[in-house]
Design an enzyme around this catalytic site. Structure first.
Site, short mmCIF file in Angstrom:
data_model
loop_
_atom_site.label_atom_id
_atom_site.label_comp_id
_atom_site.label_asym_id
_atom_site.label_seq_id
_atom_site.Cartn_x
_atom_site.Cartn_y
_atom_site.Cartn_z
CG HIS A 135 -7.65 -8.48 0.79
ND1 HIS A 135 -8.29 -8.17 -0.39
CD2 HIS A 135 -8.63 -8.98 1.61
CE1 HIS A 135 -9.57 -8.47 -0.29
NE2 HIS A 135 -9.81 -8.97 0.91
CG ASP B 96 -12.93 -8.05 -8.70
OD1 ASP B 96 -12.92 -8.40 -7.50
OD2 ASP B 96 -13.88 -8.32 -9.47
CG LEU C 31 1.86 8.03 -10.07
CD1 LEU C 31 1.07 8.05 -11.37
CD2 LEU C 31 2.16 6.57 -9.67
#
Ligand code: FPP
Length: 237
Positions: free
Chosen positions: A34, A17, A128
């Site tokens: 962004h 956020d 991962l």
């Protein structure tokens, strides 16, 4: 700061956020926030690799985010497509397996195609697992899970008396992954925002005032360090 030596979470989930505020503070358009946020994703994936974390789930686009101005939504979709196209070779190099959860068919066609291509290309990796939550909503996921269970009952595959926590978990988008051990939220908000409502039941939370574009490897290490000091009791004593 060095990476902590013990009690590493298996699964870290992040509510990324503050991109908009980061841009506003600099007098830039929101999309610049962004774009910088996508750079922070790269650092975070690398940090998870350093710590040998097994799963990283990122809340990249919520089911509610479609309500944002059309220009911002389209810019985010283009950014996602570009990110996947440009970063897939790096994911391959770092042995990262890409996965996605959410109502993926809501995404624009080009975005879906690139997503599935990147997922296929990285399917053989065993480092991962990076899970992108896209057009994701926790309540929608639970409703989809209920529909899927009802379908199985209608087909006579299961009896409703057999439904328990474990079985329901197997009807969620996240059925292949363990529940998150650690949830990180940036930009100081104390909310879950419809993220992984079922799966976060016993997850440790870590909220930092840092805005997502400023969140780096050191911040991830600090969160994991704090996690390693926590005592998890799962409702026991
Ligand atoms: C929240 O910031 C962030 C989002 C809604 C999108 C997250 C997207 C990225 C980090 C970039 C792209 C991701 C990938 C995986 C390539 P906000 O816009 O709500 O910030 P604000 O609360 O300050 O307005």
């Amino acid at each position: 700061m060095a990476a902590p030596a013990q009690a590493i979470p298996r699964h870290v989930a992040i509510i990324m956020d503050g991109n908009g505020r980061w841009a506003k503070e600099r007098g830039l358009p929101r999309i610049k926030g962004h774009e910088q946020g996508a750079q922070a994703v790269r650092a975070c994936v690398e940090g998870c690799g350093d710590l040998r974390i097994e799963y990283l789930t990122l809340y990249a686009f919520s089911a509610e985010n479609w309500q944002r101005p059309r220009a911002e939504v389209m810019a985010l979709m283009r950014l996602l497509e570009r990110f996947l196209k440009e970063k897939t070779p790096e994911l391959l190099e770092k042995n990262v397996r890409l996965q996605a959860i959410g109502r993926l068919t809501d995404l624009p066609g080009a975005c879906q195609r690139q997503l599935h291509k990147s997922i296929e290309q990285t399917a053989g990796n065993n480092g991962l697992t990076l899970i992108l939550a896209l057009s994701y909503g926790g309540r929608l996921e639970i409703i989809d899970g209920i529909k899927s269970l009802l379908h199985e009952i209608e087909l006579g595959h299961i009896d409703r008396a057999m439904i328990d926590v474990e079985m329901f978990s197997k009807h969620l988008y996240t059925r292949y992954y363990p529940d998150p051990d650690l949830l990180i939220r940036t930009s100081g908000e104390m909310r879950i925002s419809n993220f992984l409502l079922w799966q976060l039941s016993y997850t440790e939370m870590y909220v930092t005032p840092k805005l997502w574009p400023d969140f780096g490897k050191e911040d991830l290490f600090a969160a994991v360090e704090e996690f390693s000091q926590r005592q998890r009791r799962y409702g026991g004593v």
